[in-house]
Design an enzyme around this catalytic site. Structure first.
Site, PDB file in Angstrom:
ATOM      1  N   GLY A 240       0.769  -1.241   0.000  1.00 16.22           N
ATOM      2  CA  GLY A 240       0.000   0.000   0.000  1.00 16.22           C
ATOM      3  C   GLY A 240       0.797   1.286   0.000  1.00 16.22           C
ATOM      4  O   GLY A 240       0.224   2.370   0.076  1.00 16.22           O
ATOM      5  N   GLN A 241       2.146   1.182  -0.105  1.00 14.00           N
ATOM      6  CA  GLN A 241       2.932   2.420  -0.135  1.00 14.00           C
ATOM      7  C   GLN A 241       2.539   3.255  -1.346  1.00 14.00           C
ATOM      8  O   GLN A 241       2.152   2.728  -2.379  1.00 14.00           O
ATOM      9  CB  GLN A 241       4.448   2.134  -0.224  1.00 14.00           C
ATOM     10  CG  GLN A 241       5.000   1.392   0.940  1.00 14.00           C
ATOM     11  CD  GLN A 241       5.001  -0.105   0.690  1.00 14.00           C
ATOM     12  OE1 GLN A 241       4.116  -0.648   0.039  1.00 14.00           O
ATOM     13  NE2 GLN A 241       5.975  -0.784   1.237  1.00 14.00           N
ATOM     14  N   LYS A 242       2.697   4.562  -1.204  1.00 14.31           N
ATOM     15  CA  LYS A 242       2.295   5.487  -2.270  1.00 14.31           C
ATOM     16  C   LYS A 242       2.909   5.086  -3.609  1.00 14.31           C
ATOM     17  O   LYS A 242       2.243   5.109  -4.647  1.00 14.31           O
ATOM     18  CB  LYS A 242       2.719   6.914  -1.891  1.00 14.31           C
ATOM     19  CG  LYS A 242       2.019   7.980  -2.674  1.00 14.31           C
ATOM     20  CD  LYS A 242       2.308   9.354  -2.115  1.00 14.31           C
ATOM     21  CE  LYS A 242       1.123   9.779  -1.269  1.00 14.31           C
ATOM     22  NZ  LYS A 242       1.257  11.056  -0.630  1.00 14.31           N
TER      23      LYS A 242
END
Length: 173
Positions: free
Chosen positions: A63-65
Site C-alpha cells: 500500500g505504499q504510495k
C-alpha cells in the site's frame, strides 16, 4: 488436488494504505498467529478456507504510495475488493478515501463488491464504523454492493466473520 481447488476459489484483493494492517490481517487469517511483518513490496497471497467446501484466494497488495499506481494490475478476475483502513488514524482518512475512489473507478472493478475493514478497533481512540464510512464517502457508492466491518488483525477479532461476509457478497453479485 490443492492446485485445482485454489484455481476455483474466488480471487479477493486486499488493498489499503501502507500501515493499515493488511499483511498482519492476512497472516492472522491464514496461520491464526500474529507475525512480524514489514512493508509489502509487491504482494502476498494465500488460500483462506472458510469451511470444507469454500475457500477464497486472498491477495495482499502493498500500500505504499509508490505502489498504488500498480494496484490496477492485480484486478484481473477479482471477485471482491477488501479495502483495509487504520481506524485509529483519522489523519489519513482523506488519503484513504482518494485511493479507494481511484481504484473503484477501474473498469475491472465495475460491479465488484466492496468490503471495508476498519482495522485496529482494539485501540482506544479508534473511529466508529459510521465515522469511517463517512470519511470514505461509502454511502455514495450506490452502484455496487458494499459493507463495512470493524476488526482487529492483531487480536484476530472480526476477521473470519468479515471474510464469510465477503463470500456472501460475491455470491450476491
Amino acid at each position: 488436488m490443492g492446485q485445482a481447488r485454489s484455481s476455483s476459489s474466488p480471487q479477493v484483493i486486499l488493498m489499503g494504505l501502507d500501515s493499515a494492517g493488511k499483511s498482519t490481517l492476512l497472516a492472522r487469517l491464514l496461520t491464526g498467529q500474529v507475525m512480524d511483518t514489514s512493508p509489502t513490496i509487491g504482494f502476498n497471497v494465500g488460500t483462506l478456507d472458510l469451511d470444507k467446501n469454500t475457500s477464497l484466494t486472498v491477495w495482499d497488495v502493498g500500500g505504499q504510495k509508490s505502489m498504488r499506481s500498480s494496484w490496477r494490475y492485480y484486478l484481473d478476475d477479482c471477485k471482491a475488493l477488501v479495502f483495509v483502513v487504520d481506524s485509529s488514524d483519522p489523519g489519513r482518512m482523506g488519503e484513504a478515501q482518494k485511493a479507494l475512489k481511484k481504484i473503484l473507478s477501474e473498469d475491472n472493478l465495475q460491479g465488484v463488491p466492496l468490503m471495508v475493514l476498519a482495522n485496529k478497533k482494539d485501540l482506544p481512540n479508534s473511529m466508529t464504523i459510521r465515522e469511517v464510512s463517512t470519511h470514505l464517502d461509502l454511502p455514495s457508492h450506490t452502484d455496487r454492493l458494499w459493507e463495512i466491518q470493524g476488526c482487529s488483525a492483531l487480536k484476530g477479532l472480526g476477521l473470519q466473520q468479515a471474510f464469510v461476509s465477503v463470500h456472501k457478497l460475491i455470491r450476491k453479485s
